[in-house]
Design a protein around this motif. Structure first.
Motif, PDB file in Angstrom:
ATOM      1  N   SER B  68     -43.247  45.142  18.599  1.00  0.00           N
ATOM      2  CA  SER B  68     -43.609  45.571  17.239  1.00  0.00           C
ATOM      3  C   SER B  68     -42.506  45.203  16.260  1.00  0.00           C
ATOM      4  O   SER B  68     -42.779  44.729  15.155  1.00  0.00           O
ATOM      5  CB  SER B  68     -43.808  47.092  17.188  1.00  0.00           C
ATOM      6  OG  SER B  68     -44.876  47.462  18.001  1.00  0.00           O
ATOM      7  N   ASP B 188     -50.402  43.602  15.643  1.00  0.00           N
ATOM      8  CA  ASP B 188     -49.600  44.444  16.529  1.00  0.00           C
ATOM      9  C   ASP B 188     -50.518  45.403  17.293  1.00  0.00           C
ATOM     10  O   ASP B 188     -50.936  46.425  16.757  1.00  0.00           O
ATOM     11  CB  ASP B 188     -48.557  45.225  15.723  1.00  0.00           C
ATOM     12  CG  ASP B 188     -47.597  45.979  16.647  1.00  0.00           C
ATOM     13  OD1 ASP B 188     -47.663  45.780  17.872  1.00  0.00           O
ATOM     14  OD2 ASP B 188     -46.789  46.772  16.120  1.00  0.00           O
ATOM     15  N   GLU B 189     -50.810  45.062  18.512  1.00  0.00           N
ATOM     16  CA  GLU B 189     -51.698  45.849  19.371  1.00  0.00           C
ATOM     17  C   GLU B 189     -52.939  46.320  18.610  1.00  0.00           C
ATOM     18  O   GLU B 189     -53.198  47.522  18.502  1.00  0.00           O
ATOM     19  CB  GLU B 189     -50.941  47.054  19.950  1.00  0.00           C
ATOM     20  CG  GLU B 189     -49.700  46.603  20.713  1.00  0.00           C
ATOM     21  CD  GLU B 189     -49.276  47.585  21.796  1.00  0.00           C
ATOM     22  OE1 GLU B 189     -50.176  48.269  22.352  1.00  0.00           O
ATOM     23  OE2 GLU B 189     -48.076  47.651  22.091  1.00  0.00           O
TER      24      GLU B 189
HETATM   25 MG   LIG Z   1     -45.296  48.326  19.615  1.00  0.00          MG
END
Ligand SMILES: [Mg+2]
Ligand SMILES: Nc1ncnc2c1ncn2[C@@H]1O[C@H](COP(=O)(O)OP(=O)(O)OP(=O)(O)O)[C@@H](O)[C@H]1O
Lengths: 226, 269
Positions: B68, B188-189
């Motif tokens: 991240s 991000d995810e």
């Molecule tokens: Mg992360």
């Protein structure tokens, strides 16, 4: 009772109270918003200024600020807010100085209310706003503040109620608002002391009660919408 | 004011693409010896990474490895101490107007969607174009409706984010990023906060986007997506890039022990 109303300008006094509240509320809202934005800005100097502002004005008694505007700002530093040639100079000048004092004092509470509102906005939204290229001020204006005001309805309303009642402090610099006239009346008509108290208590309830009801209604509506 | 971006490299339908996408493109995102700390913690250690035009880079790695932070640093949501990052040949400017403009060229999709709660879906998508790019409202709305259609949520345009499912919200977030015509998009995810039945609708949109030639950096543990859409997998551990390979090679024949260990864990559950 009717005789009291004809002998003293009670309605006029409450009208002054309403005017003080109105102008001071606008001033406090503007100053408080600017200070709140400073407190969350990325610039350390502005943040420091915002914090100092709140600490100074929130912790100084309103009476002290009120007396300072008259003795300090006007009589010593020569800040004049009305036409000096006018017959109503003292009345107008004191009225405006009182608005300044009320506005700067309550601005610190507006700022803190708004900051609590800002904290209700998920930080992710401000990050998303930054990531699409909004500048800090655009982010504040279009994303953060509109939501912060909704989150701050209750503390802002409480600040307004406090402001309505705090206008009575303007009497210390001779502004003829409600409590000033009440003091006059108590001097002249001590025989109907309780009646006078009741009239003024009811007068203030009439002013503050609708604000309280409005806060509840607005915050309920916003809560449903969310 | 309006620096109209070449949107041409993104095919609106995401259809016209060949299988083995070429990524012989010019370098678009270049990280050179980037170091970042959170206090004592060295989160990014000497990161070198080049993402080419049209390339899809999938970033994987254990929790806390700095994935991240890597994305956020590329978008300059985080500062870094040393090294350099450039986007399309231009180094990242410091905080201020220039940075805001550059951020507009880098789209970001977050795990938690982060839609503007007080604005309708349509307003979420038009805010950036109108305020940042200076696009006229009517024009921005038309484009926004096209984008919402492309991600399959056109029917929700006048609703508020809270009225949508997670999968729909994430697709709106993708449309909101696309509306800026970004040169590169960071994810991000994007599916890890979603219920399982909604994951695919988001991955499908992302796969289409990849096929249309969008340059993407995607943090995800969705191996199906990595294989289908990824050109390269970057494996991070402890703030370092430990291994890079094609998706097939990486998942079948990881070289480092860290990667073997990591894959062993995510494959067994
Ligand atoms: Mg992360
Ligand atoms: N704002 C912050 N302040 C201090 N430490 C942070 C901050 N953000 C992240 N960290 C730390 O930096 C390290 C890397 O975090 P990061 O979120 O980049 O990892 P990640 O690879 O994305 O992990 P995950 O898979 O759990 O999302 C972690 O040890 C984390 O605790």
């Amino acid at each position: 009772m009717g005789e009291l109303f004809s002998q003293f300008n009670i309605l006029g006094a409450f009208w002054v109270t309403i005017q003080l509240t109105f102008f001071a509320a606008i001033g406090a809202l503007v100053i408080g918003t600017v200070v709140a934005v400073m407190r969350v800005s990325p610039v350390p100097i502005l943040r420091g200024f915002g914090t100092s502002y709140v600490n100074v004005f929130r912790n100084t008694p309103l009476t002290v600020i009120m007396v300072f505007t008259s003795l300090g700002l006007w009589q010593t530093l020569g800040l004049v807010l009305a036409d000096e040639q006018s017959q109503h100079f003292f009345k107008d000048n004191n009225f405006r100085l009182a608005i300044v004092a009320l506005a700067v004092y309550h601005a610190s509470f507006v700022c803190e209310s708004l900051r609590s509102g800002i904290n209700t906005v998920q930080p992710g939204q401000a990050e998303a706003a930054r990531s699409i290229g909004l500048t800090f001020l655009q982010n504040i204006r279009y994303v953060v503040l509109p939501q912060a005001f909704r989150g701050a309805v209750t503390p802002l309303g409480n600040t307004l109620i406090a402001l309505i009642k705090n206008t009575t402090v303007a009497s210390v610099i001779g502004v003829a608002e409600a409590s000033f006239v009440m003091a006059d009346m108590l001097d002249a008509r001590a025989d109907v002391l309780f009646l006078i108290f009741i009239i003024f208590a009811i007068g203030f309830v009439i002013l503050t009660l609708p604000v309280g009801l409005l806060i509840s209604a607005v915050s309920e509506r916003l809560a449903v919408k969310r | 004011m309006t620096d109209a971006l070449p949107a041409a490299h993104v095919d609106p339908d995401g259809a016209a693409s060949t299988s083995g996408r070429p990524h012989t493109g010019e370098p678009l995102v270049v990280l050179d010896h980037v170091n970042k700390h959170f206090g004592e913690l060295h989160v990014l250690k000497d990161i070198d990474l080049t993402v080419h035009h049209g390339e899809v880079v999938v970033v994987v790695g254990p929790s806390g490895s700095g994935k991240s932070t890597l994305c956020r640093t590329i978008n300059r949501l985080e500062t870094f101490e040393s090294g350099s990052i450039s986007i399309d040949g231009k180094p990242l400017p410091d905080e201020g107007k220039d940075l805001a403009r550059l951020r507009a060229d880098v789209g970001m999709v977050f795990q938690s969607f982060n839609l503007f709660a007080h604005k309708t879906i349509l307003e979420n998508v038009t805010l950036g174009p109108i305020k940042v790019r200076g696009v006229k409202k009517a024009e921005a709305e038309q484009r926004a409706r096209e984008l919402l259609e492309r991600v399959g949520v056109q029917a929700q345009a006048d609703k508020y984010p809270a009225q949508l499912s997670g999968g729909q919200q994430q697709r709106v977030a993708i449309a909101r990023s696309l509306a800026m015509d970004p040169k590169v998009m960071l994810f991000d995810e994007p599916t890890s906060a979603l219920d399982p039945e909604m994951i695919n609708e988001v991955l499908d949109v992302m796969t289409k986007l990849a096929r249309s030639g969008m340059t993407m950096v995607v943090v995800t543990h969705e191996m199906g997506f990595a294989r289908k859409a990824g050109d390269r997998v970057v494996f991070m551990a402890d703030g370092q890039i430990v291994e890079e390979n094609t998706p097939e090679e990486f998942f079948l024949h990881p070289r480092s022990d860290r990667a073997k260990d990591f894959l062993g864990k995510i494959l067994t559950h």
